[in-house]
Design an enzyme around this catalytic site. Structure first.
Site, PDB file in Angstrom:
ATOM      1  N   TYR A  72       0.464  13.994   1.317  1.00 20.17           N
ATOM      2  CA  TYR A  72       0.152  14.508   2.652  1.00 20.17           C
ATOM      3  C   TYR A  72       0.245  16.042   2.728  1.00 20.17           C
ATOM      4  O   TYR A  72       0.625  16.596   3.758  1.00 20.17           O
ATOM      5  CB  TYR A  72       1.045  13.844   3.710  1.00 20.17           C
ATOM      6  CG  TYR A  72       0.927  12.332   3.709  1.00 20.17           C
ATOM      7  CD1 TYR A  72      -0.284  11.714   4.024  1.00 20.17           C
ATOM      8  CD2 TYR A  72       2.001  11.529   3.342  1.00 20.17           C
ATOM      9  CE1 TYR A  72      -0.404  10.335   3.995  1.00 20.17           C
ATOM     10  CE2 TYR A  72       1.887  10.140   3.309  1.00 20.17           C
ATOM     11  CZ  TYR A  72       0.681   9.552   3.634  1.00 20.17           C
ATOM     12  OH  TYR A  72       0.564   8.189   3.604  1.00 20.17           O
TER      13      TYR A  72
ATOM     14  N   CYS B 210      -1.544  33.098  11.347  1.00 15.35           N
ATOM     15  CA  CYS B 210      -1.274  33.799  12.600  1.00 15.35           C
ATOM     16  C   CYS B 210      -0.728  32.823  13.616  1.00 15.35           C
ATOM     17  O   CYS B 210      -1.419  32.440  14.570  1.00 15.35           O
ATOM     18  CB  CYS B 210      -2.554  34.439  13.110  1.00 15.35           C
ATOM     19  SG  CYS B 210      -3.094  35.673  11.965  1.00 15.35           S
ATOM     20  N   GLU B 211       0.484  32.406  13.391  1.00 15.03           N
ATOM     21  CA  GLU B 211       1.095  31.393  14.235  1.00 15.03           C
ATOM     22  C   GLU B 211       2.596  31.479  13.990  1.00 15.03           C
ATOM     23  O   GLU B 211       3.040  31.306  12.843  1.00 15.03           O
ATOM     24  CB  GLU B 211       0.539  30.020  13.794  1.00 15.03           C
ATOM     25  CG  GLU B 211       1.032  28.900  14.588  1.00 15.03           C
ATOM     26  CD  GLU B 211      -0.114  28.102  15.233  1.00 15.03           C
ATOM     27  OE1 GLU B 211      -1.267  28.536  15.222  1.00 15.03           O
ATOM     28  OE2 GLU B 211       0.206  27.041  15.747  1.00 15.03           O
TER      29      GLU B 211
ATOM     30  N   TYR C 295       5.474  17.715  11.830  1.00 11.20           N
ATOM     31  CA  TYR C 295       6.545  16.703  11.973  1.00 11.20           C
ATOM     32  C   TYR C 295       7.949  17.294  11.836  1.00 11.20           C
ATOM     33  O   TYR C 295       8.908  16.552  11.653  1.00 11.20           O
ATOM     34  CB  TYR C 295       6.420  15.623  10.888  1.00 11.20           C
ATOM     35  CG  TYR C 295       5.037  15.101  10.629  1.00 11.20           C
ATOM     36  CD1 TYR C 295       4.364  14.318  11.561  1.00 11.20           C
ATOM     37  CD2 TYR C 295       4.406  15.364   9.419  1.00 11.20           C
ATOM     38  CE1 TYR C 295       3.105  13.824  11.293  1.00 11.20           C
ATOM     39  CE2 TYR C 295       3.134  14.874   9.146  1.00 11.20           C
ATOM     40  CZ  TYR C 295       2.486  14.115  10.091  1.00 11.20           C
ATOM     41  OH  TYR C 295       1.239  13.630   9.822  1.00 11.20           O
TER      42      TYR C 295
ATOM     43  N   GLU D   2       0.819  -1.223   0.000  1.00  7.02           N
ATOM     44  CA  GLU D   2       0.000   0.000   0.000  1.00  7.02           C
ATOM     45  C   GLU D   2       0.846   1.264   0.000  1.00  7.02           C
ATOM     46  O   GLU D   2       0.843   2.017   0.971  1.00  7.02           O
ATOM     47  CB  GLU D   2      -0.879   0.025   1.261  1.00  7.02           C
ATOM     48  CG  GLU D   2      -1.954  -0.994   1.283  1.00  7.02           C
ATOM     49  CD  GLU D   2      -2.672  -1.085   2.642  1.00  7.02           C
ATOM     50  OE1 GLU D   2      -3.763  -1.631   2.678  1.00  7.02           O
ATOM     51  OE2 GLU D   2      -2.105  -0.591   3.650  1.00  7.02           O
ATOM     52  N   PRO D   3       1.571   1.528  -1.078  1.00 13.09           N
ATOM     53  CA  PRO D   3       2.385   2.744  -1.090  1.00 13.09           C
ATOM     54  C   PRO D   3       1.535   4.002  -1.228  1.00 13.09           C
ATOM     55  O   PRO D   3       0.590   4.037  -2.028  1.00 13.09           O
ATOM     56  CB  PRO D   3       3.262   2.558  -2.338  1.00 13.09           C
ATOM     57  CG  PRO D   3       2.485   1.633  -3.218  1.00 13.09           C
ATOM     58  CD  PRO D   3       1.688   0.742  -2.307  1.00 13.09           C
ATOM     59  N   GLY D   4       1.839   5.004  -0.445  1.00 11.39           N
ATOM     60  CA  GLY D   4       1.145   6.287  -0.575  1.00 11.39           C
ATOM     61  C   GLY D   4       2.147   7.352  -0.994  1.00 11.39           C
ATOM     62  O   GLY D   4       2.231   7.750  -2.153  1.00 11.39           O
ATOM     63  N   ARG D   5       2.982   7.751  -0.019  1.00 10.62           N
ATOM     64  CA  ARG D   5       3.954   8.821  -0.245  1.00 10.62           C
ATOM     65  C   ARG D   5       4.826   8.574  -1.487  1.00 10.62           C
ATOM     66  O   ARG D   5       4.982   9.458  -2.329  1.00 10.62           O
ATOM     67  CB  ARG D   5       4.857   8.919   0.991  1.00 10.62           C
ATOM     68  CG  ARG D   5       5.784  10.104   0.995  1.00 10.62           C
ATOM     69  CD  ARG D   5       6.797   9.976   2.149  1.00 10.62           C
ATOM     70  NE  ARG D   5       6.211   9.564   3.385  1.00 10.62           N
ATOM     71  CZ  ARG D   5       5.768  10.388   4.341  1.00 10.62           C
ATOM     72  NH1 ARG D   5       5.891  11.684   4.191  1.00 10.62           N
ATOM     73  NH2 ARG D   5       5.239   9.909   5.449  1.00 10.62           N
TER      74      ARG D   5
END
Ligand code: LLP
Length: 466
Positions: A416, A387-388, A360, A316-319
């Site tokens: 992602y 605003c952070e 992360y 199940e590859p995503g990235r």
């Protein structure tokens, strides 16, 4: 939705391009920093999919997610080819659509013969409407609602049972035929990646505890509604080591033996995803071929050692399927110089379109889209517009002098980013375009500020008196 394919305002012939990034591995885009079709036109401006990036920014606005179709197809084909050449049995790669779920990506991935992993009603609907055949879809989740389970069963997809509640809820549905079930368990394997994206260690919310697996399999012997077709485990994400994947094969083969000994004719072993990609120069992930080869050989060997007939191998590859295909374009805005300390350069997006740095501490690579080769004489901190204070996309980025309106390209943002985007500060989500051979398709329309009010309800008694 109508999708119109348009030629880029000045489509660039691939033959006329100068190479930009040295592609380390033409067959394994996850080892490259930029999409496979990246090049420079005669003026030294960055081109992806035959489209000049800054032209796309002008035409579609910024922030803009750009997806290179050639890279996406390249990774899908790399998985298929590697599975066919390294695994002696049948095999299927399922795209983990949490990495970037859209109709267009689903359609591309489906046309390349892959399957898909979905984890919500939204991802399931996207998959089916994007043309993914239900028999190639698996449905995950550690807390599925009854409605989601009903939808999955009605669509005829394989359900990954993660816990006892899944089994209890499925048993209450009146089913025309047995549900194809895959059982997810925690394999108890540690790997080195960010603690938020580790899932294989025992202290994980996902899957049955391995000690419970036998009881679950025994229980399912008495459930006519269930057909246990597979076993699943996933150890984590953005992993560069190969050994944990080898270890996983042994753990899964033991589970397969247990299931078959208990009388379940389990045909599928799903080893999850996890292969990392290159975000910055110093990253050095294995190629898709090396990863698949490791997994395939380890599963085949582990089965042989236990005298097991080979299962179908699923992964199940995503990235590693979508990340490198993506480039995000921003426009440079304000600049703040704090003498002797730091220069902030702000762009028109940030943590709402790419929450990975703040979540992360992820690193990225960025250049000016029209001057990627100019001398990087400045060191800037690339800030978002939220605003952070922590809304910083890149620290200590080396850039040529950049000013208001310049287009900045951040690489490897295909996974992602869009799928984790938010409306923090009521900032609309960006548009996304798919590019290839000098053609561009709008595949996700830009949200408008007014649309963000769609779900607000102002009670009558609070309405301003006019
Ligand atoms: N299968 C399962 C059951 C998963 O939970 C995941 C990822 C995958 C496959 C795909 O893994 P991949 O090939 O993409 O590594 N938001 C984090 C990543 C979370 C991954 C969640 N599960 C990030 O931005 O790094």
């Amino acid at each position: 939705m109508t999708i119109t394919t348009a030629p880029a305002s000045a489509a660039v012939d691939a033959a006329a391009l100068r190479p930009y990034e040295a592609h380390r591995d033409g067959e394994s885009p996850n080892r490259n920093l930029t999409p496979l079709s990246t090049g420079l036109n005669a003026e030294g401006r960055l081109v992806v999919g035959g489209c000049v990036l800054s032209d796309l920014a002008r035409r579609y606005g910024t922030p803009l997610y750009v997806l290179d179709e050639a890279t996406l197809r390249g990774t899908a084909q790399a998985y298929r080819k590697a599975l066919a050449s390294h695994y002696p049995g049948s095999a299927l790669a399922l795209y983990a659509s949490k990495a970037n779920s859209s109709l267009a990506i689903t359609a591309v991935v489906a046309s390349e013969g892959l399957g898909l992993d979905a984890v919500s009603a939204g991802e399931l609907l996207t998959a089916v409407q994007g043309g993914m055949p239900p028999e190639r879809i698996v449905f995950h989740g550690n807390n599925k609602s009854l409605e989601e389970l009903r939808l999955a069963v009605d669509l005829g997809v394989t359900v990954v049972a993660d816990n006892w509640l899944d089994l209890e809820q499925l048993a209450t549905l009146s089913l025309a035929q047995p549900v194809r079930l895959m059982l997810r368990f925690t394999p108890g394997i540690e790997c080195h990646t960010h603690e938020y994206i580790r899932t294989g260690h025992l202290d994980s919310k996902f899957g049955f505890d391995p000690d419970q697996l036998e009881a679950v399999l025994q229980h399912l012997k008495g459930c006519a509604w269930a057909q246990v077709s597979g076993l699943h485990a996933h150890i984590g994400s953005q992993i560069f080591e190969l050994q944990p994947h080898r270890d996983l094969a042994g753990v899964m083969a033991d589970a397969l033996k247990l299931a078959r000994d208990l009388g379940h004719p389990v045909s599928d072993l799903n080893v999850g995803g996890g292969l990392g990609i290159r975000y910055v120069e110093s990253d050095d992930p294995p190629s898709i071929d090396a990863w698949v080869r490791t997994v395939a050989e380890a599963v085949a060997r582990a089965c042989e050692e236990r005298g097991l007939e080979l299962p179908r191998l699923l992964c199940e590859p995503g990235r590693s399927l979508v990340a490198t295909a993506g480039v995000t374009l921003y426009s440079v805005g304000s600049r703040k110089e704090i003498p002797g300390l730091r220069t902030y350069l702000s762009v028109d997006g940030g943590m709402s379109d790419n929450p990975r740095p703040i979540t992360y501490q992820s690193l990225y690579t960025a250049v000016l889209a029209d001057r990627p080769e100019a001398d990087p004489t400045d060191t800037v901190t690339l800030a978002g517009k939220h605003c952070e204070s922590g809304d910083v996309l890149l620290k200590d980025l080396q850039l040529p002098p950049a000013s208001h309106g310049d287009v900045l390209a951040v690489f490897a943002t295909g996974a992602y980013n869009a799928s984790m985007a938010s409306n923090y500060n009521r900032i609309p989500r960006p548009a996304a375009v798919l590019v290839g051979d000098g053609l561009v398709d709008l595949v996700q329309r830009r949200e408008q500020p007014e649309e963000l009010l769609r779900y607000d309800v102002l009670p009558e008694r609070l309405r301003p008196v006019t």
